[in-house]
Design an enzyme around this catalytic site. Structure first.
Site, PDB file in Angstrom:
ATOM      1  N   ASP A  76      -8.869  -3.153  -6.369  1.00  0.00           N
ATOM      2  CA  ASP A  76      -8.789  -4.063  -5.217  1.00  0.00           C
ATOM      3  C   ASP A  76      -9.631  -3.585  -4.050  1.00  0.00           C
ATOM      4  O   ASP A  76      -9.392  -3.945  -2.916  1.00  0.00           O
ATOM      5  CB  ASP A  76      -7.325  -4.234  -4.777  1.00  0.00           C
ATOM      6  N   SER A 134       0.833  -1.198   0.000  1.00  0.00           N
ATOM      7  CA  SER A 134       0.000   0.000   0.000  1.00  0.00           C
ATOM      8  C   SER A 134       0.873   1.255   0.000  1.00  0.00           C
ATOM      9  O   SER A 134       1.749   1.394  -0.840  1.00  0.00           O
ATOM     10  CB  SER A 134      -0.948  -0.042   1.205  1.00  0.00           C
ATOM     11  N   HIS A 170      -7.618  -5.326  -0.870  1.00  0.00           N
ATOM     12  CA  HIS A 170      -6.415  -4.534  -0.616  1.00  0.00           C
ATOM     13  C   HIS A 170      -5.537  -5.100   0.497  1.00  0.00           C
ATOM     14  O   HIS A 170      -4.313  -5.115   0.367  1.00  0.00           O
ATOM     15  CB  HIS A 170      -6.818  -3.096  -0.286  1.00  0.00           C
TER      16      HIS A 170
END
Length: 719
Positions: A621, A266, A674
């Site tokens: 995602d 991320s 995610h």
């Protein structure tokens, strides 16, 4: 005769006595009857009174009693389940799952070990935003007893115990972006910093466990924990986090004799991009490692779900403290936890953005903040001190994200998860200017990242531009009385009604406009942000101008290091609707501290895109659109370009989302979400192979399920 008279007299007396006694007895009987009747009446009266009191008791049972019983039932049920869970064999869940779904596949570590893979390259993990733990090192009097205890991550117990204190210590100084006076909150160190976000909710734990199965130990793995609230450069200024990462990689490479494999997740991808430029830049701004440091120390950079080009939800979070996740928190905070602590539960859920998966259960429940909790205001107050949020604003402007008339994803069909073959061209236009897409529905112009009103999202730009807006004489009256806001004051109170109307009357905003809007509504945050971040495209990223740290986290304004052997991977999930643009409304309120802009949750359906609850969705995602996660590896970094002067090999590997078949599978082994992708077996296998020495070509090269190639062709970026 006298005797007879006496007898007669005595007889008369006896008769009179008998009559008197009978009279008395009759009176007594009558008295008894009256007494019994009065007793009965009293008894009936008492019974009625008792029944009435019963009814009053029953009617006195209210909402509080029901809530208490509900909480009691939940607690008892919970503890029973906990006891049963600990009493039953640990293999029982697996046994039940296998009986339902069949034998479970071996974990990737077991499979790879059977194939002969062993530990080779040292591995470095770089966590993203909110997933790393933070602990208290110095605090105010209200935080007594919390030294080195987690304020972020773990059980989040302090949110309930001392909410105001917790909020004060989690905030940064709104002028400097660093520690407030008398408070020091620091990142947790070691693998435990981000192996689990909360009890039972893994982040890195599954990957760490599978690496251990092929021979890795803590000495060959390192968690590059940092304070994710700060700007990337300030993590070095305050904590020397970048220097510690540099020293750790150098030590691991020297000890093992092999280059490191770095795995950011991320926002960690942006943080490590910053590090790659910092480590080779001269001191004092950089780490002084020299122009070949990366080539000597990094084998591969394996980015998981990296928001390289930003995420639209970053803007929504700053602008109105909203995104797809917050509506769930707003709704359940009212239903389940009425009271003061509610706002902090909502705050936690919104910021984590991990535990919620749906939106707009009750549209507009808190728009007027009728309960006075001011949940959104508290969220905004704290998050606007976290400068790292700005790192994820959309980058590349209209060139990447599109404008009022086009976008790379134009024509995307959420039902097929594919774009149509017409390049998103408008099929027809009504007399009012409403544009119809190729699907025969109102066009979803994703380039309009913010539209005020559902109609503005699909109407021809020419029609919008020609509309005449009523111009009111400026009053210079502030939006609300700032003294009434107390400790939940937000910068919106410095605006005037004319400022609000000016923003709304523009109707549509594209990616180039977002920073400008935020400078108006969040001036302090953006003042710090302009010193640390940039969101444009460089004509020549090798220009000396871009040697400044404010450009280092933007892949379109900086270059990859000159490291021809360093492999770069973009690994991310697809197949889940992901936020791309928003439909807003102005929401007047009687609350003195309200936020004037809200996502219009009533805007739903009737669009060629996936319009739901005021949000247009595309493929991704669930957090990062596929365009943001994969484009740089597919185009700007593919081969030798001005953004990749060393020609480092780059690979795109997408993982198609498949939800768990049943609840017993937990978060699943094929998830593309995610965070849940961190437990995806296919992803873990790819990482283990690279860590064991495989190249990207041997792993399989590019694997793309989305329309990324088509979208990339539509973007006219000079490479």
């Amino acid at each position: 005769m006298s005797t007879a008279i006496r007898r007669k007299g005595s007889k008369q007396v006896e008769d009179e006595g008998t009559a008197v006694s009978s009279g008395h007895s009759n009176k007594e009987e009558k008295l008894k009857d009256s007494d019994s009747e009065s007793t009965k009446a009293e008894k009936e009266k008492q019974v009625k009174k008792h029944k009435k009191s019963k009814k009053s008791k029953v009617s006195a049972w209210g909402c509080i009693d029901s809530c208490c019983w509900l909480v009691g039932y939940i607690c008892v049920t919970w503890w029973i389940l906990v006891v049963l869970y600990n009493a039953l064999p640990h293999s029982l869940p697996q046994y039940v799952t296998e009986r339902i779904t069949g034998p479970l596949p071996d974990p990737p570590g077991v499979t790879m070990k059977k194939e002969g893979l062993t530990a080779k390259h040292p591995v470095v993990f770089v966590p993203g935003i909110v997933t790393g733990g933070l602990e208290l090192w110095e605090g105010k009097a209200c935080a007594d007893g919390l030294f080195r205890k987690r304020l972020w991550g773990g059980t989040f117990g302090e949110i309930y115990k001392r909410p105001r204190c917790w909020m004060e210590h989690m905030s940064l100084d709104n002028e400097t972006g660093l520690d407030p006076e008398g408070i020091r909150v620091r990142p947790v160190s070691g693998l435990v910093a981000a192996d689990y976000f909360a009890p039972g909710y893994f982040v890195w734990a599954v990957l760490i466990e599978n690496l251990a199965r092929i021979g890795y130990e803590e000495k060959s793995m390192y968690m590059a924990a940092y304070d994710w609230r700060l700007t990337f450069q300030n993590t070095e200024v305050r904590d020397q986090s970048l220097s510690r990462l540099k020293n750790q990689i150098e030590s691991m490479v020297q000890t093992s004799g092999h280059k490191a494999v770095v795995i950011p997740h991320s926002m960690g991808s942006l943080y490590f991009m910053h590090f790659l430029k910092w480590v080779e830049a001269p001191t004092p701004m950089g780490g002084g490692g020299g122009p070949d440091w990366v080539a000597r120390h990094i084998k591969a950079n394996m980015n998981i779900a990296g928001p390289f080009l930003g995420v639209p939800k970053a803007f929504a979070g700053i602008f109105s403290a909203e995104a797809k996740d917050i509506a769930v928190a707003r709704y359940f905070s009212l239903l389940l936890m009425p009271g003061y602590h509610t706002l902090f539960v909502s705050f936690y859920i919104n910021l984590s953005s991990l535990l919620c998966s749906s939106r707009a259960i009750a549209p507009g429940v808190l728009d007027n903040d009728i309960f006075g909790l001011q949940t959104i205001q508290y969220i905004m107050k704290v998050t606007r001190t976290w400068d790292s949020c700005l790192s994820m604003l959309p980058k590349g402007g209209t060139t990447i994200w599109g404008n009022a008339s086009w976008s790379p994803e134009e024509g995307y069909d959420c039902s097929t998860k594919k774009s149509n073959e017409t390049d998103g061209a408008v099929k027809e236009q009504t007399e009012s200017g409403l544009q119809i897409g190729s699907h025969g529905k109102p066009a979803a112009h994703y380039g309009r990242m913010v539209a005020f009103g559902k109609e503005a999202a699909a109407t021809s730009y020419e029609v919008i531009a020609e509309r005449k807006k009523e111009v009111k004489a400026p009053t210079n009256t502030t939006l609300r009385n700032t003294t009434a806001c107390g400790d939940v004051w937000t910068e919106y109170q410095e605006l005037t009604w004319e400022d609000v109307e000016d923003i709304a009357n523009r109707e549509i905003f594209n990616a180039d406009d977002l920073a400008e809007v935020l400078r108006k509504v969040a001036p302090k945050l953006m003042a710090r942000g302009d010193e640390n971040w940039s969101f444009d495209i460089a004509d020549d990223p090798s220009d000396k101008k871009y040697d400044h740290y404010r450009y280092w986290a933007n892949p379109l304004e900086t270059t990859l290091p000159n490291a021809p052997d360093m492999e770069v991977y973009c690994l991310y999930g697809v197949g889940i609707p992901t936020e791309r643009s928003y439909i807003y409304k102005v929401s007047p309120s009687s609350d003195n501290c309200y936020i004037p802009f809200r996502i219009d949750t009533s805007a739903d359906g009737d669009s060629e895109g996936c319009l739901k609850g005021g949000v247009q969705f595309v493929d991704g995602d669930e957090t990062v659109p596929a365009l943001s996660a994969g484009y740089v590896c597919h185009a700007p970094w593919k081969g030798k370009t001005k953004f990749n002067p060393g020609g480092s090999p780059s690979y795109v590997r997408e993982y198609k989302h498949a939800p768990p078949a049943n609840l017993l599978e937990g978060r699943g082994t094929q998830s593309g979400s995610h965070v849940d992708i961190m437990g995806n077996f296919a992803l873990i296998e790819d990482i283990l192979k690279v860590a064991a020495g495989w190249t990207g070509d041997k792993v399989g090269g590019d694997r793309i399920y989305s329309d990324l190639p088509k979208w990339s062709e539509r973007i006219k970026l000079k490479l």
